[in-house]
Design a protein around this motif. Structure first.
Motif, PDB file in Angstrom:
ATOM      1  N   TYR A   1     -18.030  90.758  10.616  1.00 44.11           N
ATOM      2  CA  TYR A   1     -17.002  91.335  10.033  1.00 44.11           C
ATOM      3  C   TYR A   1     -16.081  90.850   9.337  1.00 44.11           C
ATOM      4  O   TYR A   1     -15.823  89.704   9.718  1.00 44.11           O
ATOM      5  N   LEU A   2     -15.691  91.366   8.383  1.00 44.18           N
ATOM      6  CA  LEU A   2     -14.501  90.874   7.571  1.00 44.18           C
ATOM      7  C   LEU A   2     -13.540  92.136   7.650  1.00 44.18           C
ATOM      8  O   LEU A   2     -13.542  92.845   6.746  1.00 44.18           O
ATOM      9  N   GLN A   3     -12.372  91.948   8.552  1.00 46.12           N
ATOM     10  CA  GLN A   3     -11.416  93.188   8.661  1.00 46.12           C
ATOM     11  C   GLN A   3     -10.336  92.671   7.620  1.00 46.12           C
ATOM     12  O   GLN A   3      -9.569  91.510   7.729  1.00 46.12           O
ATOM     13  N   ILE A   4     -10.067  93.648   6.456  1.00 42.75           N
ATOM     14  CA  ILE A   4      -8.999  93.195   5.565  1.00 42.75           C
ATOM     15  C   ILE A   4      -7.811  94.218   5.713  1.00 42.75           C
ATOM     16  O   ILE A   4      -8.139  95.485   5.757  1.00 42.75           O
ATOM     17  N   GLU A   5      -6.540  94.097   6.120  1.00 36.69           N
ATOM     18  CA  GLU A   5      -5.495  94.798   6.449  1.00 36.69           C
ATOM     19  C   GLU A   5      -4.570  94.738   5.364  1.00 36.69           C
ATOM     20  O   GLU A   5      -4.563  93.926   4.369  1.00 36.69           O
ATOM     21  N   ARG A   6      -3.911  95.879   4.882  1.00 37.24           N
ATOM     22  CA  ARG A   6      -2.719  95.903   4.065  1.00 37.24           C
ATOM     23  C   ARG A   6      -3.265  95.620   2.550  1.00 37.24           C
ATOM     24  O   ARG A   6      -2.516  94.424   1.926  1.00 37.24           O
ATOM     25  N   LEU A   7      -4.456  96.105   2.014  1.00 36.12           N
ATOM     26  CA  LEU A   7      -5.093  95.771   0.950  1.00 36.12           C
ATOM     27  C   LEU A   7      -4.032  95.742  -0.291  1.00 36.12           C
ATOM     28  O   LEU A   7      -3.202  96.753  -0.178  1.00 36.12           O
ATOM     29  N   ALA A   8      -4.108  94.568  -1.005  1.00 36.12           N
ATOM     30  CA  ALA A   8      -3.182  94.690  -2.454  1.00 36.12           C
ATOM     31  C   ALA A   8      -4.078  94.821  -3.574  1.00 36.12           C
ATOM     32  O   ALA A   8      -5.245  94.347  -3.533  1.00 36.12           O
TER      33      ALA A   8
END
Length: 116
Positions: free
Chosen positions: A80-87
């Motif tokens: 998995y690749l979890q990405i937070e606070r996407l911009a």
């Protein structure tokens, strides 16, 4: 032959989170293999995002540290690749890769589009 497949991309809003998945089929799976992610934004070169070793060691590009987590599921066959606070600048095609028998295998990519 090994087929690497990414999933989980889509259209999201800035500030949202997203989890991308990477699996493999064919002659091998991702268990006990180094797996990583790159991304390519429109008009830019492909750039490294994160990688996880055959064990549990992880590595991140400085530009995403603190916002991105790479991990495996309990079967160790999904990464998995979890990405937070996407911009907005996270908009790109995200590619997963792994190694098998001395060759690098890439998936077709999954599109992540971040809107304001």
């Amino acid at each position: 032959q090994v087929e690497v497949v990414e999933s989980g991309g889509g259209l999201v809003q800035a500030g949202d989170s997203l989890r991308l998945s990477c699996t493999a089929s064919g002659s091998a799976n991702l268990r006990d293999r180094t797996v990583g992610w790159y991304r390519q934004a429109p008009g830019k070169q492909r750039e490294f995002v994160a990688a996880i070793s055959s064990g549990t060691n992880t590595r991140y590009d400085d530009s995403v540290k603190g916002r991105v987590t790479i991990s495996r599921d309990d079967t160790r066959t999904v990464v998995y690749l979890q990405i937070e606070r996407l911009a907005l600048e996270d908009t790109a095609i995200y590619y997963c890769y792994t190694f098998f028998s001395g060759a690098t295998y890439w998936g077709q990519g999954t599109q992540v589009t971040v809107s304001s």
